[in-house]
Design an enzyme around this catalytic site. Structure first.
Site, PDB file in Angstrom:
ATOM      1  N   GLU A  72     -86.708   7.745  44.280  1.00 43.38           N
ATOM      2  CA  GLU A  72     -88.049   7.628  43.723  1.00 43.38           C
ATOM      3  C   GLU A  72     -88.703   8.917  43.253  1.00 43.38           C
ATOM      4  O   GLU A  72     -89.660   9.024  42.752  1.00 43.38           O
ATOM      5  CB  GLU A  72     -88.874   7.465  44.985  1.00 43.38           C
ATOM      6  CG  GLU A  72     -88.769   6.159  45.762  1.00 43.38           C
ATOM      7  CD  GLU A  72     -89.715   6.009  47.105  1.00 43.38           C
ATOM      8  OE1 GLU A  72     -90.372   7.076  47.276  1.00 43.38           O
ATOM      9  OE2 GLU A  72     -89.406   5.303  47.736  1.00 43.38           O
ATOM     10  N   GLU A 129     -86.329   6.928  40.088  1.00 46.79           N
ATOM     11  CA  GLU A 129     -86.020   5.494  39.955  1.00 46.79           C
ATOM     12  C   GLU A 129     -86.186   4.696  41.123  1.00 46.79           C
ATOM     13  O   GLU A 129     -86.413   5.362  42.254  1.00 46.79           O
ATOM     14  CB  GLU A 129     -84.523   5.495  39.333  1.00 46.79           C
ATOM     15  CG  GLU A 129     -83.571   6.326  40.113  1.00 46.79           C
ATOM     16  CD  GLU A 129     -83.452   5.897  41.546  1.00 46.79           C
ATOM     17  OE1 GLU A 129     -83.579   4.673  41.956  1.00 46.79           O
ATOM     18  OE2 GLU A 129     -83.373   6.854  42.417  1.00 46.79           O
TER      19      GLU A 129
END
Length: 351
Positions: A313, A170
Site C-alpha cells: 500500500e 500497490e
C-alpha cells in the site's frame, strides 16, 4: 504502440558537491548525521537544487487484479482488491492513516481491478485484471505499454503540480506471485529463493505457490528475451504502472521513495529498461517478503528502515518519507557555524 521512454537527466554533480559543502559547514561534526546527510546530498543531486524541496509529498498507490489467482496462490480471494479500493476511498486503510500523518496527498489509481470503478479512486483501467500467466502471457504488448504510460503520465502530472517527493505503493491480490515470477524471469533466481508467503500462506500453500511459479517461469522462459517481454509475460498492470511512474519521475527530477517487494521488483524492471531511473530511487524498507532482500541486493539498495513489515500500500514509503523530509530540512534550516556564532573545529598539532 511501441516502447518510447522519456529521457532522464544525469544526477547533478555540481549540486551534490554544493550540498556536501553546505552540510560540512553546519553546526555539527562533519558527517555526524550519517545517512541523513547522504540523503540530503542525494535529494539535491536528483532535484538539481540546493537546498532540496521536500514539503509537498504525494503517494501513488496503483491497484490491479491478477489472473494467476485462479491457481489459488493467495490466502485471500480476488474480490479483496476492489473491497480495499473502497476502504482506501473511505479513508480507513493503513496508508490513509500514514498519509494524513505525513501530510501527503494520496492518489489511488485503478489500472486493472476486475470490478466497476470506485468513486474516489482514479480510473485508469487498462483491462479487468491480467490473464492467468500459468497458461498464457499476463498482458499483451499494447496493454503493458498502456499501463506503463499511465505511470509516466501520473508522474508528469506530479511534476506539473510541483510535487517534491513521490511515494509509490500497490494493491492487488496475487501480486507477490507476479512479482516473484518476474524476478525469476529477470534473473537466475530459483522459486525457493524469491517466492514468499504473501498474504500469509501455510507451508502447504507456499509449496503450491512455488510450484505454480516454477512451471510458469519455465513456460515463458522459452520465448522471453527482454525485460519488457518478461513484464508482459508474468507482470501485472499495477507493476507496469509503477515502472512507468519511476521513469517519469526520474525524467522530471522527482525523488521516488520505493515501498516493499512488489515496488522494488518494478524498480528492477525500470532499471533494466533505462538504467538512469535507478538514480532517482530511495528505498524505504526491507520487508519480510522472501524475495525482497534478493531484489534489493540486485539494485545495490540499502533501505532506510527494517520494521518487519509486509503490508504494501506504500506504507513503508510513507514512513520513510519522514526521514527524507528531515534530511532536506537539515540542509535548509540548520545554522552554519558562522550564522550561529559557534567556533569551528580547530586543527591541532599534537606532535
Amino acid at each position: 504502440m511501441e516502447l518510447k521512454l522519456p529521457e532522464i537527466p544525469e544526477l547533478s554533480r555540481q549540486h551534490r558537491l554544493a550540498a556536501q559543502e553546505q552540510l560540512d559547514r553546519k553546526t555539527k561534526p562533519v558527517g555526524s548525521l550519517g545517512r541523513l546527510e547522504e540523503l540530503a546530498v542525494q535529494l539535491c543531486a536528483i532535484q538539481h537544487k540546493v537546498p532540496p524541496d521536500t514539503a509537498r509529498k504525494r503517494i501513488l498507490v496503483f491497484a490491479a487484479d491478477h489472473g494467476i489467482t485462479e491457481e489459488k496462490v493467495s490466502a485471500y480471494p480476488r474480490e479483496v482488491t476492489a473491497q480495499m479500493l473502497a476502504n482506501f476511498a473511505a479513508g480507513g486503510a493503513a496508508i490513509n492513516v500514514l498519509a494524513r500523518l505525513m501530510g501527503g496527498e494520496l492518489f489511488v489509481v485503478d489500472v486493472g481491478v476486475a470490478a466497476e470503478p470506485v468513486v474516489g479512486v482514479k480510473n485508469r483501467k487498462v483491462r479487468w485484471g491480467t490473464r492467468n500467466f500459468a497458461h498464457e502471457p499476463a498482458m499483451t504488448v499494447e496493454e503493458t505499454l498502456q499501463a506503463l504510460n499511465v505511470g509516466i503520465e501520473l508522474a508528469f502530472e506530479a511534476a506539473e503540480d510541483e510535487v517534491d517527493i513521490l511515494c509509490l505503493g500497490e494493491m492487488g491480490i496475487g501480486n507477490t506471485t507476479a512479482a516473484a515470477a518476474l524476478l525469476c524471469l529477470l534473473t537466475e533466481a530459483r522459486e525457493e529463493q524469491v517466492v514468499g508467503r504473501g498474504t500469509g500462506l501455510t507451508d502447504a500453500q507456499l509449496e503450491h505457490k512455488r510450484a505454480i511459479v516454477a512451471r510458469a517461469v519455465a513456460r515463458h522462459r522459452e520465448w522471453v528475451k527482454t525485460p519488457f517481454e518478461a513484464l508482459c509475460a508474468v507482470g501485472g498492470l499495477e507493476i507496469a504502472a509503477l515502472v512507468g511512474s519511476m521513469i517519469g519521475a526520474a525524467a522530471s527530477k522527482i525523488p521516488v521513495i520505493v515501498d516493499g517487494f512488489i515496488v522494488t521488483v518494478a524498480a528492477l524492471v525500470a532499471y533494466h529498461l533505462t538504467p538512469k531511473a535507478r538514480d532517482a530511487l530511495i528505498f524505504a524498507h526491507r520487508s519480510e517478503e522472501l524475495g525482497h532482500r534478493y531484489a534489493l541486493e540486485l539494485l545495490e539498495a540499502n533501505p532506510l528502515l527494517d520494521l518487519g513489515m509486509r503490508l504494501g500500500e506504500g506504507s513503508g514509503a510513507a514512513l520513510a518519507s519522514f526521514l527524507v523530509e528531515a534530511a532536506g530540512r537539515i540542509l535548509r534550516e540548520m545554522a552554519t557555524f558562522a550564522e550561529a556564532g559557534v567556533s569551528e573545529r580547530e586543527e591541532q598539532d599534537v606532535t
